[in-house]
Motif scaffolding. Structure first.
Motif, mmCIF file in Angstrom:
data_model
loop_
_atom_site.group_PDB
_atom_site.id
_atom_site.type_symbol
_atom_site.label_atom_id
_atom_site.label_comp_id
_atom_site.label_asym_id
_atom_site.label_seq_id
_atom_site.Cartn_x
_atom_site.Cartn_y
_atom_site.Cartn_z
ATOM 1 N N ALA A 314 10.645 -2.454 4.123
ATOM 2 C CA ALA A 314 10.359 -2.645 2.701
ATOM 3 C C ALA A 314 9.447 -1.537 2.178
ATOM 4 O O ALA A 314 8.558 -1.061 2.890
ATOM 5 N N PRO A 315 9.623 -1.102 0.944
ATOM 6 C CA PRO A 315 8.709 -0.111 0.347
ATOM 7 C C PRO A 315 7.319 -0.702 0.160
ATOM 8 O O PRO A 315 7.159 -1.923 0.000
ATOM 9 N N GLU A 316 6.320 0.168 0.185
ATOM 10 C CA GLU A 316 4.935 -0.287 0.079
ATOM 11 C C GLU A 316 4.695 -1.057 -1.216
ATOM 12 O O GLU A 316 3.958 -2.052 -1.229
ATOM 13 N N ALA A 317 5.316 -0.629 -2.296
ATOM 14 C CA ALA A 317 5.115 -1.296 -3.589
ATOM 15 C C ALA A 317 5.572 -2.744 -3.537
ATOM 16 O O ALA A 317 4.935 -3.625 -4.135
ATOM 17 N N LEU A 318 6.667 -3.029 -2.822
ATOM 18 C CA LEU A 318 7.165 -4.403 -2.706
ATOM 19 C C LEU A 318 6.169 -5.268 -1.958
ATOM 20 O O LEU A 318 5.867 -6.398 -2.372
#
Length: 386
Positions: A314-318
């Motif tokens: 998962a991307p860090e923002a998520l």
């Protein structure tokens, strides 16, 4: 299965879904703060799933009450904030120490006395200060992925209006779906389907770490998980065996701490999902939902490696957004409780600001100093009032 109903199954599965979607990102942050290896991270998820699954299962079957247990989400947030730079072995020692404090609390029956020593307003302020950084992270993630985070915030708002019990699960599903459709996932990380295996870490007992991590972990868990958990069950008409539950969760914490099971406790928010009339009209049958939860939590523990790999992809923002949004309700409740009592408002504010600052002295973290500063302010102001 001993008169199991569909409502028992659905009510039992819901706390597992809400628990994992609402706080797995916080657990992941705690694991990263201690610089755990991949094998140790998998072991943490194994220990946490098996620990809360089996402890809740045992208590539900013995006492025939919906005594749901859980990992300490505020405790995980504390570890994530205060654990950086602490060797894993010393952190494990602090976890064992925290479990021992739980056990002593249960064996001696001093739960009520201990809770009275710490003013509720100050305990709430300390919790709000610990969680504040996570809530802020959700909005800081707007710079990385504004469309994703705004979509997740809009989903949370809709959930608050129309489906509050499923709001966090919906936020995660919408965020994950958006990332899948836009190719936002980390393509360098491969999905791993494997069974999690326990990894033993020999604990080391450093006095400074016991005070700066183990003691706050105990205080935060007692004030923000165990106390509200008991209140939830009492409000549903039950008289839970508080000391016996503390004994079980304390022993479970001590046994599983070397594998990553940092703290187990009364479930608070998710306890309401199994103790109400939606589970069963007959209160004496609602414990069956906790039995279902116990089985699903244990199963989820063995697939901890799968959960970890999903979050690595998962991307860090998520991850930042889901962690922060999931804790907004707890932050709101904590701030409300901290500022609700006019007499303790100044002391609570000092506690909150000190914890948010992150200042530490003598290797003792801000949560402990914040609580001590708040107690000192309260002592002075109370003397003036007298």
């Amino acid at each position: 299965m001993f008169g199991l109903k569909l409502s028992h199954i659905t009510s039992g599965m819901l706390p597992v879904l809400v628990g994992y979607t609402g706080s797995i990102a916080v657990i992941f942050a705690a694991i990263e703060a201690l610089d755990a290896t991949q094998a140790q991270a998998n072991s943490w998820l194994w220990a946490l799933g098996v620990g809360m699954g089996l402890s809740g299962l045992v208590l539900a079957l013995i006492y025939r009450m919906p005594i749901l247990t859980a990992w300490s989400t505020p405790g995980a947030a504390l570890i994530a904030v205060s654990g950086e730079g602490i060797p894993m072995e010393q952190a494990i020692g602090a976890f064992v120490f925290c479990g021992l404090l739980f056990l002593i609390t249960g064996v001696t029956g001093i739960f009520a006395k201990l809770t009275r020593l710490i003013p509720p307003a100050l305990a709430s302020a300390m919790l709000a200060g610990i969680l504040f950084r996570f809530g802020l992270g959700a909005f800081e993630a707007l710079e990385q992925a504004p469309v994703l985070v705004l979509l997740m915030l809009a989903t949370w708002l809709a959930g608050r209006l129309w489906f509050p019990q499923l709001a966090i699960a919906a936020v995660l599903l919408v965020g994950a779906g958006f990332c899948a459709l836009t190719g936002f996932y980390n393509e360098d990380t491969q999905f791993a389907f494997e069974i999690a295996m326990p990894v033993w870490v020999t604990p080391e007992f450093d006095p400074a770490v016991l005070i700066s991590l183990g003691l706050p972990l105990y205080i935060v868990t007692m004030s923000s998980q165990n106390m509200p958990g008991v209140v939830v069950l009492k409000s549903a008409g039950y008289e839970p065996p508080v000391s016996a539950t503390m004994n079980v969760t304390g022993l479970t914490s001590m046994i599983l701490a070397p594998f990553g099971g940092f703290a187990f406790n009364f479930a608070a928010i998710t306890a309401a999902l199994t103790s109400g009339p939606e589970t069963d009209i007959d209160p004496s049958q609602r414990y069956k939902a906790v039995v279902v939860s116990g089985l699903f939590n244990t199963l989820a523990g063995f697939f901890g490696a799968v959960i970890i790999s999903l979050f690595l992809m998962a991307p860090e923002a998520l991850v930042l957004a889901i962690a922060g949004i999931a804790l907004l309700g707890t932050i709101t409740a904590s701030l409300t409780a901290a500022m609700g009592d006019a007499q303790d408002r100044d002391a609570a504010l000092v506690t909150f600001m000190f914890v948010v600052s992150g200042v530490s002295f003598f290797n003792i973290g801000a949560p402990v100093w914040g609580l001590l500063m708040g107690l000192a302010v309260k002592f002075v102001l109370d003397r003036r009032l007298r």
